[in-house]
Write a protein that holds these residues in place. Structure first.
Motif, PDB file in Angstrom:
ATOM      1  N   LEU A 182      51.266  63.499  68.948  1.00 29.49           N
ATOM      2  CA  LEU A 182      50.510  64.275  67.954  1.00 29.49           C
ATOM      3  C   LEU A 182      51.269  65.497  67.453  1.00 29.49           C
ATOM      4  O   LEU A 182      50.719  66.296  66.691  1.00 29.49           O
ATOM      5  N   SER A 183      52.503  65.662  67.845  1.00 31.86           N
ATOM      6  CA  SER A 183      53.218  66.915  67.595  1.00 31.86           C
ATOM      7  C   SER A 183      53.611  67.091  66.127  1.00 31.86           C
ATOM      8  O   SER A 183      53.773  66.132  65.374  1.00 31.86           O
ATOM      9  N   ASP A 184      53.755  68.368  65.747  1.00 30.00           N
ATOM     10  CA  ASP A 184      54.259  68.765  64.427  1.00 30.00           C
ATOM     11  C   ASP A 184      53.448  68.190  63.278  1.00 30.00           C
ATOM     12  O   ASP A 184      54.013  67.778  62.250  1.00 30.00           O
ATOM     13  N   ASN A 185      52.132  68.169  63.443  1.00 31.98           N
ATOM     14  CA  ASN A 185      51.244  67.809  62.341  1.00 31.98           C
ATOM     15  C   ASN A 185      50.583  69.070  61.789  1.00 31.98           C
ATOM     16  O   ASN A 185      50.709  70.157  62.356  1.00 31.98           O
ATOM     17  N   LEU A 186      49.859  68.909  60.698  1.00 40.54           N
ATOM     18  CA  LEU A 186      49.258  70.063  60.019  1.00 40.54           C
ATOM     19  C   LEU A 186      47.792  70.232  60.440  1.00 40.54           C
ATOM     20  O   LEU A 186      46.901  70.341  59.604  1.00 40.54           O
ATOM     21  N   TRP A 187      47.536  70.280  61.741  1.00 44.24           N
ATOM     22  CA  TRP A 187      46.172  70.286  62.251  1.00 44.24           C
ATOM     23  C   TRP A 187      45.379  71.484  61.737  1.00 44.24           C
ATOM     24  O   TRP A 187      45.824  72.622  61.823  1.00 44.24           O
ATOM     25  N   HIS A 188      44.180  71.188  61.227  1.00 40.13           N
ATOM     26  CA  HIS A 188      43.260  72.229  60.763  1.00 40.13           C
ATOM     27  C   HIS A 188      42.242  72.473  61.865  1.00 40.13           C
ATOM     28  O   HIS A 188      41.307  71.691  62.067  1.00 40.13           O
ATOM     29  N   THR A 214      50.281  72.061  67.805  1.00 40.42           N
ATOM     30  CA  THR A 214      49.725  73.379  67.493  1.00 40.42           C
ATOM     31  C   THR A 214      48.922  73.329  66.197  1.00 40.42           C
ATOM     32  O   THR A 214      49.004  72.367  65.425  1.00 40.42           O
ATOM     33  N   CYS A 215      48.170  74.398  65.969  1.00 40.72           N
ATOM     34  CA  CYS A 215      47.384  74.501  64.734  1.00 40.72           C
ATOM     35  C   CYS A 215      48.273  74.943  63.574  1.00 40.72           C
ATOM     36  O   CYS A 215      49.207  75.730  63.746  1.00 40.72           O
ATOM     37  N   TYR A 216      47.942  74.442  62.413  1.00 42.51           N
ATOM     38  CA  TYR A 216      48.635  74.884  61.202  1.00 42.51           C
ATOM     39  C   TYR A 216      47.746  75.817  60.383  1.00 42.51           C
ATOM     40  O   TYR A 216      48.210  76.769  59.775  1.00 42.51           O
ATOM     41  N   THR A 217      46.464  75.508  60.361  1.00 39.90           N
ATOM     42  CA  THR A 217      45.472  76.370  59.727  1.00 39.90           C
ATOM     43  C   THR A 217      44.259  76.448  60.644  1.00 39.90           C
ATOM     44  O   THR A 217      44.058  75.566  61.489  1.00 39.90           O
ATOM     45  N   PRO A 218      43.434  77.525  60.534  1.00 37.74           N
ATOM     46  CA  PRO A 218      43.562  78.684  59.646  1.00 37.74           C
ATOM     47  C   PRO A 218      44.687  79.622  60.093  1.00 37.74           C
ATOM     48  O   PRO A 218      45.264  79.445  61.165  1.00 37.74           O
ATOM     49  N   GLU A 219      44.946  80.602  59.269  1.00 37.24           N
ATOM     50  CA  GLU A 219      46.069  81.498  59.503  1.00 37.24           C
ATOM     51  C   GLU A 219      45.990  82.184  60.851  1.00 37.24           C
ATOM     52  O   GLU A 219      46.999  82.357  61.542  1.00 37.24           O
ATOM     53  N   GLY A 220      44.780  82.562  61.269  1.00 37.08           N
ATOM     54  CA  GLY A 220      44.628  83.272  62.538  1.00 37.08           C
ATOM     55  C   GLY A 220      44.961  82.442  63.759  1.00 37.08           C
ATOM     56  O   GLY A 220      45.192  82.999  64.846  1.00 37.08           O
ATOM     57  N   LEU A 221      44.975  81.127  63.627  1.00 28.97           N
ATOM     58  CA  LEU A 221      45.255  80.245  64.767  1.00 28.97           C
ATOM     59  C   LEU A 221      46.591  79.530  64.639  1.00 28.97           C
ATOM     60  O   LEU A 221      46.921  78.696  65.490  1.00 28.97           O
ATOM     61  N   ARG A 222      47.343  79.831  63.609  1.00 32.39           N
ATOM     62  CA  ARG A 222      48.605  79.121  63.369  1.00 32.39           C
ATOM     63  C   ARG A 222      49.563  79.270  64.547  1.00 32.39           C
ATOM     64  O   ARG A 222      49.726  80.347  65.105  1.00 32.39           O
ATOM     65  N   ALA A 223      50.167  78.140  64.907  1.00 32.88           N
ATOM     66  CA  ALA A 223      51.175  78.050  65.973  1.00 32.88           C
ATOM     67  C   ALA A 223      50.586  78.179  67.373  1.00 32.88           C
ATOM     68  O   ALA A 223      51.327  78.153  68.359  1.00 32.88           O
ATOM     69  N   LEU A 224      49.264  78.280  67.485  1.00 37.14           N
ATOM     70  CA  LEU A 224      48.653  78.321  68.811  1.00 37.14           C
ATOM     71  C   LEU A 224      48.555  76.906  69.392  1.00 37.14           C
ATOM     72  O   LEU A 224      48.231  75.960  68.684  1.00 37.14           O
ATOM     73  N   LYS A 225      48.797  76.777  70.694  1.00 41.05           N
ATOM     74  CA  LYS A 225      48.693  75.481  71.359  1.00 41.05           C
ATOM     75  C   LYS A 225      47.230  75.132  71.587  1.00 41.05           C
ATOM     76  O   LYS A 225      46.371  76.007  71.636  1.00 41.05           O
ATOM     77  N   MET A 226      46.974  73.855  71.763  1.00 45.40           N
ATOM     78  CA  MET A 226      45.600  73.380  71.818  1.00 45.40           C
ATOM     79  C   MET A 226      44.740  73.985  72.945  1.00 45.40           C
ATOM     80  O   MET A 226      43.586  74.318  72.702  1.00 45.40           O
TER      81      MET A 226
END
Length: 290
Positions: A182-188, A214-226
């Motif tokens: 599931l890596s490197d996707n644009l998860w919302h 990781t999350c791609y959006t929203p901005e506040g959660l970007r790059a955070l791990k699940m």
């Protein structure tokens, strides 16, 4: 003279030559063929190769320019169990393409131009164990029941695509799934995605390259791990109310208040009417007695 029962050297050479010639004739142009295997890797093919031996079990078409897989030609390869079409130009029109290769166990469609996966895309591959559809940057949609018939699926890779959402039941209902990329996707990562994240943290499935899920959006959660996202979404989605929620609660409260007031008023009116009728009845009885 050669001993009786043994072919002469010239005859043996002729038979071997005929066998090799026959093998070359049955092998598609620009491809190499071995026993039950056809390899056409990196031959700049524009179309699906013709004259593939019908008993082929393994077909490798990687690193070409093929944009279409003909369902009819594929259906002739009824014994095919391994198909590698990675690094081609295949688009999203793959519905019913694999209807004639029900024995297929391994399918690699990575590094293509897939846009969506529907129920009809892989529904006929009842024996499928490995499915790779990673590195399809235009893949933005996988239907909820896309893998409903692929109950033997053990390895599924959807890494590095355009996916922003994946319904939990899409993978949760696969009883043999052990590997999920599931890596490197644009998860919302919104409240709708919370169930999927919770399932990830509780399941026993192997998620390779987990640091890049990781999350791609929203901005506040970007790059955070699940795992970290799950805690935040639990707080946000289960305790925090948005403006529309307050509006909804106010409307519900007003409706309850209005309904209660109306009910009380009606009860009061009914009580007054009943009292008036009772008093009137008593007066009529007194008049009759007089």
């Amino acid at each position: 003279m050669s001993p009786p029962g043994r072919p002469r050297p010239l005859t043996l050479m002729f038979l071997l030559g005929m066998g090799m010639a026959s093998e070359r004739i049955n092998c598609p142009s620009r491809c190499s063929c071995q026993y039950l295997e056809v390899n056409c890797t990196g031959q700049q093919l524009q179309e699906f190769p013709a004259a593939i031996p019908l008993d082929t079990r393994q077909l490798i078409l990687a690193a070409n320019n093929i944009s279409y897989l003909p369902a009819v030609e594929l259906s002739f390869l009824a014994d095919l169990v391994y198909l590698d079409c990675s690094k081609n130009l295949l688009g999203d029109d793959l519905d019913f393409t694999f209807i004639g290769v029900a024995k297929l166990v391994y399918l690699d469609l990575s590094f293509n131009n897939l846009m969506q996966v529907t129920f009809s895309t892989f529904s006929h591959l009842l024996s499928l164990v490995v499915l790779k559809i990673s590195d399809n940057p235009n893949l933005v949609s996988i239907e909820k029941d896309a893998f409903a018939n692929n109950t033997w699926l053990r390895h599924l890779d959807v890494s590095r695509t355009g996916l922003t959402f994946l319904d939990t039941s899409t993978v949760q209902d696969l009883p043999n799934l052990r590997f999920l990329g599931l890596s490197d996707n644009l998860w919302h990562c919104n409240c709708s995605f919370l169930d999927f994240i919770t399932w990830m943290t509780e399941s026993n499935i192997n998620f390779p390259d987990a640091d890049n899920i990781t999350c791609y959006t929203p901005e506040g959660l970007r790059a955070l791990k699940m795992p970290a996202v799950e805690a935040q979404l639990h707080f946000t989605c289960l305790t925090q109310l948005y403006k529309r929620d307050y509006v909804f609660l106010c409307l519900v409260g007003f409706c309850i208040f209005f309904a209660g007031t109306t009910a009380a008023w009606l009860a009061g009116v009914c009580a007054v009417i009943y009292k008036l009728r009772t008093s009137k009845g008593k007066e009529e009885e007194e008049e009759d007695e007089d």
